[in-house]
Design an enzyme around this catalytic site. Structure first.
Site, mmCIF file in Angstrom:
data_model
loop_
_atom_site.group_PDB
_atom_site.id
_atom_site.type_symbol
_atom_site.label_atom_id
_atom_site.label_comp_id
_atom_site.label_asym_id
_atom_site.label_seq_id
_atom_site.Cartn_x
_atom_site.Cartn_y
_atom_site.Cartn_z
ATOM 1 N N ASP A 7 -0.051 5.067 0.848
ATOM 2 C CA ASP A 7 -0.185 6.093 1.892
ATOM 3 C C ASP A 7 -0.341 5.466 3.276
ATOM 4 O OD1 ASP A 7 -0.103 8.017 -0.126
ATOM 5 O OD2 ASP A 7 -2.250 7.802 -0.488
ATOM 6 N N ASP A 32 0.856 -1.170 0.000
ATOM 7 C CA ASP A 32 0.000 0.000 0.000
ATOM 8 C C ASP A 32 0.905 1.237 0.000
ATOM 9 O OD1 ASP A 32 -2.331 1.659 0.526
ATOM 10 O OD2 ASP A 32 -1.489 1.820 2.555
#
Ligand SMILES: [Zn+2]
Length: 558
Positions: free
Chosen positions: A44, A42
């Site tokens: 952020d 992922d």
């Protein structure tokens, strides 16, 4: 359906921004690993600090230790992809050009990624790629030339782990202050930070590589897995690994595991005997029975014994019997001091999936899966009968409400409402259960399903499960039958044991139920909490939604 053969999202119109100039990078040869080919990250909150809807490269700040951790993965030959929800595109908060500038800055700071997969949609778009939907994971695996089950995804919120699991990938949660406690409770694998997640990924890869190879060829290996069907099924990959390194494999199992033992590839002979230090309701220890078991095990003529156990069981009493039987190479997992009882004392941290835990013991005993065999659960084809013809076409949903341990069973009233909701959504539902569960299956099926309670043995149930489009089941044997058939699972998982160890292995899964309920980690066989709250609160609508997430549609399709 095998998850490594069919990709339901290939037929869909998921809009995924991929790094087109890097298409095909997955064909680059890399060292063969047993568990994973790729790590998906992922963006952020996982790789870089979360700056909401950031379109400015100057605001990119890597999390501590990110560069070094990623370089460790690269050095180990793992491919890397970023899988990120960027609904700011849909909402017009930044442009595609700004996003690409941000990604260029990320690569400047953290090194190159083999693929970038971006969902540009909002929740309202109902796309297949916005996490927790699994579309980005399927797309990343495809882009990297592998399958989701050979990927592990690292993320900071429940959506990340949910997307990984729904594709059959492993998911590691690295919580941040914004991660909700229930997301942490539900995750099967939690790491304190990105470097720790990476260290554990690499440790697990290494743990299934053989060490202590036998100095002489193993003619007969005695493998042991007592306890119930599910325990035997999850040990299957490790037993195949031992079988690859031995001419003959004899399996010692208990009475409750025999039906499952007959389904396992690699087993040449089965010895059934109850072990009073393993059975949940043991009779008194019978010295004559122990003497005769020891003699029988001695007659096997094994030149190696590998004793598989769950984390709460002891291998040492059996090791003593094996020593008395004259077996002089014994391997087992034991935190307790084994003295002279074990030649290979193996130790495994908590939280490792049971199939990998067992594979790591097989590796410690010198064995690994042969090339071409994936570390997934498998059944012998010749041991599974044909499915009864009167069940109609494949593509039904199996609901299995019961469990040998009532603490892990779905409450009948909840199962009844689930059947009603599934029928309303257009699913054909088959309700399965053992002979002693007929009253429950009849009551549950009356809400709109077909009652198969007591109609099959374990092998027959395996045949029915194999043609399902999904199985809705608690933490019990049929969940592992589904995993072995590559059939997606909606797991109504009572948290009495860790999900990370006992959840369906390497198969698309959605977990439901209260992971933080007070029964958590009690290992209770019957629920210690009035009202069985971990599963009584399951919303039937969530089961219907879970099937949609798993790309299982009503009307028999998938
Ligand atoms: Zn999307």
């Amino acid at each position: 359906m095998r998850q490594d053969q069919e990709d339901p999202y290939q037929r869909r119109s998921a809009q995924v921004y991929a790094a087109a100039d890097r298409a095909g990078s997955g064909s680059v040869a890399s060292p063969r690993h047993v568990l994973y080919d790729a790590v998906l990250l992922d963006r952020d909150g996982t790789l870089i600090e979360d700056v909401p809807y950031n379109g400015d490269p100057e605001k990119v700040r890597p999390v501590p230790g990110a560069r070094a951790a990623l370089d460790r993965l690269r050095a180990a030959g793992l491919r890397l992809a970023v899988v990120t929800n960027q609904s700011g595109l849909a909402r017009g908060y930044f442009t595609g050009e700004q996003m690409r500038a941000v990604h260029a800055r990320v690569e400047e700071l953290l090194g190159r990624f083999d693929a970038w997969l971006v969902c540009p949609h909002d929740d309202a778009d109902g796309c297949d790629c916005r996490k927790p939907a699994p579309g980005l994971v399927y797309a990343a695996a495809r882009e990297l030339g592998t399958t989701p089950s050979r990927c592990v995804l690292v993320g900071d919120i429940g959506r990340d782990v949910g997307a990984a699991m729904a594709a059959g990938a492993a998911g590691v949660l690295v919580p941040t202050p914004v991660t909700r406690p229930e997301e942490v409770a539900a995750a099967g694998w939690v790491a304190t930070d990105l470097p720790a997640a990476v260290a554990e990924i690499l440790r697990r890869q290494q743990a299934v590589q053989p060490s202590n190879p036998p100095t002489e060829p193993v003619r007969t290996a005695l493998v042991v897995r007592s306890d119930s069907a599910g325990d035997v099924l999850v040990t299957g990959p490790a037993i195949r690994a031992v079988a690859a390194g031995a001419e003959r494999v004899v399996l010692l199992c208990g009475p409750r595991g025999r039906a499952a033992a007959k389904l396992l590839p690699g087993v040449d002979e089965i010895i059934e005997h109850p072990l009073p230090w393993i059975d949940p309701a043991p009779g008194p220890v019978d010295p004559d029975a122990m003497r005769s078991l020891s003699a029988r095990l001695g007659a096997v003529g094994a030149d190696q014994a590998v004793v598989f156990t769950s984390f709460h069981q002891s291998a040492l009493p059996l090791a003593l019997l094996l020593r008395m039987a004259g077996i002089d190479r014994i391997a087992a997992i034991s935190d307790d001091y084994p003295g002279a009882l074990l030649d290979i004392r193996h130790r495994v941290p908590v939280g490792v999936p049971e199939p990998e835990r067992a594979l790591s013991l097989a590796a410690a005993a010198g064995h690994r899966l042969p090339d071409g065999d994936e570390p997934v659960l498998r059944l012998r084809r010749d041991a599974v009968p044909s499915r009864p013809a009167d069940l109609g076409d494949p593509g039904y949903v199996v609901l299995h409400p019961g469990s040998a341990a009532s603490s892990r069973a779905c409450p009948p009233e909840v199962a009844t409402r689930i059947v009603g909701a599934l029928a309303d959504a257009g699913h054909r539902v088959l309700v399965t259960g053992g002979p002693d569960e007929r009253a429950v299956t009849a009551r549950v099926a009356a809400a709109g399903g077909t009652d198969l309670g007591g109609r099959t043995d374990l092998a027959g149930l395996a045949a029915i499960v194999a043609d399902a489009s999904a199985v809705v089941v608690g933490n019990t044997g049929p969940a592992h039958l589904a995993a072995a058939a590559g059939v997606p699972v909606v797991s109504l998982f009572a948290p009495t044991v860790p999900f990370g160890q006992w959840g369906p292995y390497r198969v698309p899964t959605v977990r439901l139920g209260d992971a933080a309920a007070p029964c958590r980690d009690t290992r209770a066989a019957s629920c210690p909490v009035p009202g069985h709250p971990c599963l009584s609160g399951v919303d039937p609508g969530d089961v219907v939604d879970a099937l949609r997430t798993l790309a299982v549609s009503g009307g028999g399709g998938r």
